[in-house]
Design a protein around this motif. Sequence first.
Motif, PDB file in Angstrom:
ATOM      1  N   SER A 236     -10.126  -7.337  17.699  1.00 46.62           N
ATOM      2  CA  SER A 236      -8.886  -8.104  17.632  1.00 46.62           C
ATOM      3  C   SER A 236      -8.304  -8.186  16.224  1.00 46.62           C
ATOM      4  O   SER A 236      -7.111  -8.430  16.054  1.00 46.62           O
ATOM      5  CB  SER A 236      -9.113  -9.519  18.179  1.00 46.62           C
ATOM      6  OG  SER A 236     -10.134 -10.170  17.429  1.00 46.62           O
ATOM      7  N   ARG A 237      -9.138  -8.027  15.198  1.00 51.08           N
ATOM      8  CA  ARG A 237      -8.652  -8.096  13.814  1.00 51.08           C
ATOM      9  C   ARG A 237      -8.705  -6.686  13.224  1.00 51.08           C
ATOM     10  O   ARG A 237      -9.770  -6.114  13.034  1.00 51.08           O
ATOM     11  CB  ARG A 237      -9.485  -9.061  12.975  1.00 51.08           C
ATOM     12  CG  ARG A 237      -8.938  -9.272  11.565  1.00 51.08           C
ATOM     13  CD  ARG A 237      -9.737 -10.332  10.806  1.00 51.08           C
ATOM     14  NE  ARG A 237      -9.108 -10.610   9.507  1.00 51.08           N
ATOM     15  CZ  ARG A 237      -9.371  -9.929   8.394  1.00 51.08           C
ATOM     16  NH1 ARG A 237     -10.252  -8.930   8.420  1.00 51.08           N
ATOM     17  NH2 ARG A 237      -8.762 -10.242   7.259  1.00 51.08           N
ATOM     18  N   VAL A 238      -7.530  -6.125  12.958  1.00 51.37           N
ATOM     19  CA  VAL A 238      -7.432  -4.723  12.557  1.00 51.37           C
ATOM     20  C   VAL A 238      -6.647  -4.617  11.260  1.00 51.37           C
ATOM     21  O   VAL A 238      -5.562  -5.200  11.123  1.00 51.37           O
ATOM     22  CB  VAL A 238      -6.741  -3.882  13.658  1.00 51.37           C
ATOM     23  CG1 VAL A 238      -6.567  -2.432  13.200  1.00 51.37           C
ATOM     24  CG2 VAL A 238      -7.551  -3.945  14.949  1.00 51.37           C
ATOM     25  N   ARG A 239      -7.187  -3.898  10.297  1.00 51.79           N
ATOM     26  CA  ARG A 239      -6.500  -3.560   9.049  1.00 51.79           C
ATOM     27  C   ARG A 239      -6.703  -2.058   8.834  1.00 51.79           C
ATOM     28  O   ARG A 239      -7.820  -1.596   8.603  1.00 51.79           O
ATOM     29  CB  ARG A 239      -7.095  -4.312   7.848  1.00 51.79           C
ATOM     30  CG  ARG A 239      -7.049  -5.825   7.937  1.00 51.79           C
ATOM     31  CD  ARG A 239      -5.617  -6.341   7.727  1.00 51.79           C
ATOM     32  NE  ARG A 239      -5.604  -7.799   7.630  1.00 51.79           N
ATOM     33  CZ  ARG A 239      -5.656  -8.606   8.676  1.00 51.79           C
ATOM     34  NH1 ARG A 239      -5.752  -8.107   9.884  1.00 51.79           N
ATOM     35  NH2 ARG A 239      -5.618  -9.916   8.512  1.00 51.79           N
ATOM     36  N   ILE A 240      -5.643  -1.277   8.930  1.00 57.31           N
ATOM     37  CA  ILE A 240      -5.763   0.175   8.811  1.00 57.31           C
ATOM     38  C   ILE A 240      -4.642   0.714   7.934  1.00 57.31           C
ATOM     39  O   ILE A 240      -3.576   0.093   7.796  1.00 57.31           O
ATOM     40  CB  ILE A 240      -5.713   0.874  10.192  1.00 57.31           C
ATOM     41  CG1 ILE A 240      -4.463   0.428  10.976  1.00 57.31           C
ATOM     42  CG2 ILE A 240      -6.969   0.608  10.991  1.00 57.31           C
ATOM     43  CD1 ILE A 240      -4.299   1.124  12.310  1.00 57.31           C
ATOM     44  N   PHE A 241      -4.905   1.871   7.326  1.00 57.97           N
ATOM     45  CA  PHE A 241      -3.857   2.564   6.568  1.00 57.97           C
ATOM     46  C   PHE A 241      -4.071   4.067   6.691  1.00 57.97           C
ATOM     47  O   PHE A 241      -5.158   4.537   7.060  1.00 57.97           O
ATOM     48  CB  PHE A 241      -3.854   2.131   5.102  1.00 57.97           C
ATOM     49  CG  PHE A 241      -4.958   2.733   4.272  1.00 57.97           C
ATOM     50  CD1 PHE A 241      -4.754   3.888   3.519  1.00 57.97           C
ATOM     51  CD2 PHE A 241      -6.218   2.145   4.232  1.00 57.97           C
ATOM     52  CE1 PHE A 241      -5.771   4.437   2.756  1.00 57.97           C
ATOM     53  CE2 PHE A 241      -7.240   2.682   3.469  1.00 57.97           C
ATOM     54  CZ  PHE A 241      -7.021   3.840   2.725  1.00 57.97           C
ATOM     55  N   GLU A 242      -3.032   4.813   6.377  1.00 56.66           N
ATOM     56  CA  GLU A 242      -3.090   6.275   6.464  1.00 56.66           C
ATOM     57  C   GLU A 242      -2.201   6.882   5.395  1.00 56.66           C
ATOM     58  O   GLU A 242      -1.124   6.352   5.097  1.00 56.66           O
ATOM     59  CB  GLU A 242      -2.638   6.761   7.846  1.00 56.66           C
ATOM     60  CG  GLU A 242      -2.672   8.281   7.982  1.00 56.66           C
ATOM     61  CD  GLU A 242      -2.238   8.778   9.356  1.00 56.66           C
ATOM     62  OE1 GLU A 242      -2.404   9.979   9.625  1.00 56.66           O
ATOM     63  OE2 GLU A 242      -1.718   7.962  10.143  1.00 56.66           O
ATOM     64  N   THR A 243      -2.651   7.976   4.813  1.00 54.54           N
ATOM     65  CA  THR A 243      -1.812   8.775   3.931  1.00 54.54           C
ATOM     66  C   THR A 243      -1.615  10.133   4.596  1.00 54.54           C
ATOM     67  O   THR A 243      -2.553  10.707   5.152  1.00 54.54           O
ATOM     68  CB  THR A 243      -2.465   8.973   2.553  1.00 54.54           C
ATOM     69  OG1 THR A 243      -3.716   9.643   2.715  1.00 54.54           O
ATOM     70  CG2 THR A 243      -2.677   7.640   1.853  1.00 54.54           C
ATOM     71  N   GLY A 244      -0.410  10.632   4.546  1.00 59.18           N
ATOM     72  CA  GLY A 244      -0.137  11.929   5.168  1.00 59.18           C
ATOM     73  C   GLY A 244       1.323  12.303   5.041  1.00 59.18           C
ATOM     74  O   GLY A 244       2.155  11.510   4.579  1.00 59.18           O
ATOM     75  N   ARG A 245       1.610  13.503   5.462  1.00 65.60           N
ATOM     76  CA  ARG A 245       2.982  13.996   5.376  1.00 65.60           C
ATOM     77  C   ARG A 245       3.807  13.540   6.571  1.00 65.60           C
ATOM     78  O   ARG A 245       3.296  13.379   7.682  1.00 65.60           O
ATOM     79  CB  ARG A 245       3.006  15.525   5.311  1.00 65.60           C
ATOM     80  CG  ARG A 245       2.479  16.099   4.000  1.00 65.60           C
ATOM     81  CD  ARG A 245       2.809  17.589   3.903  1.00 65.60           C
ATOM     82  NE  ARG A 245       2.249  18.184   2.710  1.00 65.60           N
ATOM     83  CZ  ARG A 245       2.824  18.166   1.520  1.00 65.60           C
ATOM     84  NH1 ARG A 245       3.996  17.560   1.373  1.00 65.60           N
ATOM     85  NH2 ARG A 245       2.262  18.743   0.470  1.00 65.60           N
TER      86      ARG A 245
ATOM     87  N   ALA B  17      -8.944  -4.603  -0.138  1.00 67.34           N
ATOM     88  CA  ALA B  17      -8.193  -5.648   0.558  1.00 67.34           C
ATOM     89  C   ALA B  17      -8.561  -5.740   2.036  1.00 67.34           C
ATOM     90  O   ALA B  17      -7.957  -6.525   2.778  1.00 67.34           O
ATOM     91  CB  ALA B  17      -6.696  -5.394   0.423  1.00 67.34           C
ATOM     92  N   GLY B  18      -9.533  -4.918   2.475  1.00 68.23           N
ATOM     93  CA  GLY B  18     -10.008  -5.011   3.852  1.00 68.23           C
ATOM     94  C   GLY B  18      -9.432  -3.985   4.801  1.00 68.23           C
ATOM     95  O   GLY B  18      -9.691  -4.047   6.002  1.00 68.23           O
ATOM     96  N   TYR B  19      -8.687  -3.015   4.286  1.00 68.50           N
ATOM     97  CA  TYR B  19      -8.095  -1.986   5.136  1.00 68.50           C
ATOM     98  C   TYR B  19      -9.073  -0.816   5.290  1.00 68.50           C
ATOM     99  O   TYR B  19      -9.824  -0.490   4.360  1.00 68.50           O
ATOM    100  CB  TYR B  19      -6.788  -1.467   4.544  1.00 68.50           C
ATOM    101  CG  TYR B  19      -5.646  -2.457   4.592  1.00 68.50           C
ATOM    102  CD1 TYR B  19      -4.656  -2.368   5.560  1.00 68.50           C
ATOM    103  CD2 TYR B  19      -5.558  -3.500   3.661  1.00 68.50           C
ATOM    104  CE1 TYR B  19      -3.608  -3.272   5.599  1.00 68.50           C
ATOM    105  CE2 TYR B  19      -4.522  -4.406   3.688  1.00 68.50           C
ATOM    106  CZ  TYR B  19      -3.545  -4.293   4.662  1.00 68.50           C
ATOM    107  OH  TYR B  19      -2.504  -5.180   4.698  1.00 68.50           O
ATOM    108  N   GLN B  20      -9.022  -0.171   6.446  1.00 75.13           N
ATOM    109  CA  GLN B  20      -9.824   1.028   6.693  1.00 75.13           C
ATOM    110  C   GLN B  20      -8.878   2.212   6.879  1.00 75.13           C
ATOM    111  O   GLN B  20      -7.842   2.098   7.551  1.00 75.13           O
ATOM    112  CB  GLN B  20     -10.690   0.865   7.946  1.00 75.13           C
ATOM    113  CG  GLN B  20     -11.811  -0.151   7.768  1.00 75.13           C
ATOM    114  CD  GLN B  20     -12.702  -0.230   8.989  1.00 75.13           C
ATOM    115  OE1 GLN B  20     -12.215  -0.209  10.105  1.00 75.13           O
ATOM    116  NE2 GLN B  20     -14.002  -0.325   8.781  1.00 75.13           N
TER     117      GLN B  20
END
Length: 790
Positions: free
Chosen positions: A562-571, A502-505
Amino acid sequence: MKFSESWLRTFVNPDLSTDALAHLLTMAGLEVEEQDPVAPAFTQVVVAHVLEVVKHPDADRLNVCQVDTGNGPVQIVCGAPNVAAGLKVPCALPGAVLPGDFKIKVAKVRGVESSGMLCSARELGIAEDASGLLVLPADAPVGESIRRYLDLDDTLFTLKLTPNRADCLSLTGVAREVSALTGVAAVYPVVEPVAPACDARREVVLDAPEACPRYAGRVVRGINAKAPTPEWMQKRLERSGIRSISAVVDVTNYVMLELGQPLHAFDDAKLQGAIHARLPKAGEKLLLLNEQTIDIDADVLVIADDAKPLALAGIMGGEESGVTLETTDLFLESAFFTPFAIAGKARRYGFSSDASHRFERGVDFAGAVRALERATRLILDICGGQAGPVTEAVAALPQRQPVRLRTARVNKVLGVPFSAEAIASLLGRLGLPFVQEGGDFVVTPPSFRFDIEIEEDLIEEVVRVHGYDEIPAPPPVARAAMLPMPEGKRQIQRLRQILADAGYQEVVNFAFVEEGWEKDFGGNADPIRLANPIASQMGVMRSTLIGGLVATLANNLKRKQSRVRIFETGRSFHKDAAAQPVAGYRQPWKLAGLAAGDALPEQWGSAARKVDFFDVKGDLEALLQPFAARFEKAAHPALHPGRAARLLLDGKEIGVVGELHPEWVQKYDLPSPPVVFELDLEPLLAGRLPQYAELSRFPAVVRDLAVVVDKGMALQSLLDGLKAQRPPLVQDIQLFDVYTGKGVDEGKKSLAFRIVMQDTQKTLQDAEVDVALQQLVALLEHQFAAKLRV
């Protein structure tokens, strides 16, 4: 720990090259961080004797010198201000190549032939001093290579020692290691007690014996403090990174490097009464040798006389009681301060010292008097004088508890068979006294080894001396079985892949965060605080991942992304008295994401618009497939009121999604509000097994149904009601239009639904379709007060 190879080889001289010796130390755990030559490469520079000096006929600042280089006199033009007949100096012969690729040849200088160059220390690359020629001792042999005479082929080793190896903060300690590793016997300095030649003494009182259990000292009278430090001592100190100051101070530094025992010398004439090792009195101050005046903290041990504090114990001496070139009588101190009494105290005052570096790691508590005798002998030999008797006070010294080492345990941990005889040999080479009981060894750690407390410490010693590179590395052999992958569970990698599609990093942020983030994004006024944070702005544990994502966004925006798609997994981390396995702290896994900037990359096919709630909602619906989550209005401290929703899966809340709160958009200097989400990871990993459903061969019937309802009516509740009580023929209900305005009463809105009806056994008739629609209209009218829009 910095020292010269040549000094080390006076203790132990194995048949190893410089590189091999450095590798040996590194592989034994004493990492050689730097290995530098004493002087850069140069050739054909010899000791020369200046025979005659006359002024140059055509230059006021030049002299014409007759110089003996070992093969008869030669003429050299020299501009050094200190050149004089009778001096011994370095001379670069024609053909020499000096540092910087400077080549020497026979040349004429202002019409006078010059066959070489007299050199300064700077021109040889061994010092920065360029004030004149490097003057050599009068007994320097003419014609000998200057590299050989000054030992310029020596190498400087800098060891990067781990904090547990304080025993190697001396040449004696390093030599002991080299001897154990190579089997070559080491020769240590012979230290014999100095017989008292006078009765001068000072009493020693241990007022804080738990911090200073041993203190020894002696008075030395009638010294010549102006006596020059011997050249050999100066050279060893300078190559160890210590500047020569005066003979007395140089001796204390030399013994510290040689034996590992820090010493301090006081001017005896400035002392009053007995010497005390005590805690400070309220309000006491001290001017240190570094010209820093400090207020002495209540837990900092001091050395004092009957009237005043003299020094910070084990850290630094005081300026007012220190020795000077006018000192004739001194009081020489050698003590053992326990590591807990010294650790961290110097850093508290913003500096460090060689003494504190050693004491806070552990100094040989049995070697204090030996170091005192060694320093006394050197002072008497260099400065003269008469030594008084040694005064010593001893309290409870550290107890060295025996440690049992089992041969079977050594073999099991190392995976290599060691016989009892081999282990006994290795322990003996290390100088570790032991008693053998069958296959076990009961080892009593010596006074200089503070790092041996448990069996694993001794196992490490065995493998260190045996050689890590001697341990074979066979390929691992395991009876591995492929574990089943249950269809009812998803892997976290699958979730990552969906978001990446989906374009997330993916990003990885610290679990340590600023306390302000917890208040802003988690509404957490009482976060879990760290006892020893790695940085002041990372003092608490996160209870939400949103703060780290916002910081990552801000960092990207500063770099014009300017266009940012990010995600993170963690506790995330929460206080919970009933939590397990870490009592008192719950640590659930979270999946959080953020979208900011344009909804689509810049292109010609679609008009530019900012990402909104519904874009991210669509991403989450794709992530949750095959489950369908409910989205309900929610309030969250990080999110915009009215533009945030909570996600429910099977009636249980699993997270939130929405625009960032305008207050935080402004506070964190963001150009537009990003859309963020945070979900519990565990529910997302649940899968759903596919179930068979018969596909109809008959055409579907599609009808549109528009109703008018109150403007405040929640769509989700209306859809839930329709789907729960829909007729059997109705396969799907989807909203496709929302309208307010002309033709719709004030306070109302029009909702248009697309109804899909189908039967698996037959083609539907109009009458059946009409009945199903009437049932839906009736449901809407009675349960939701809706009216059919005409």
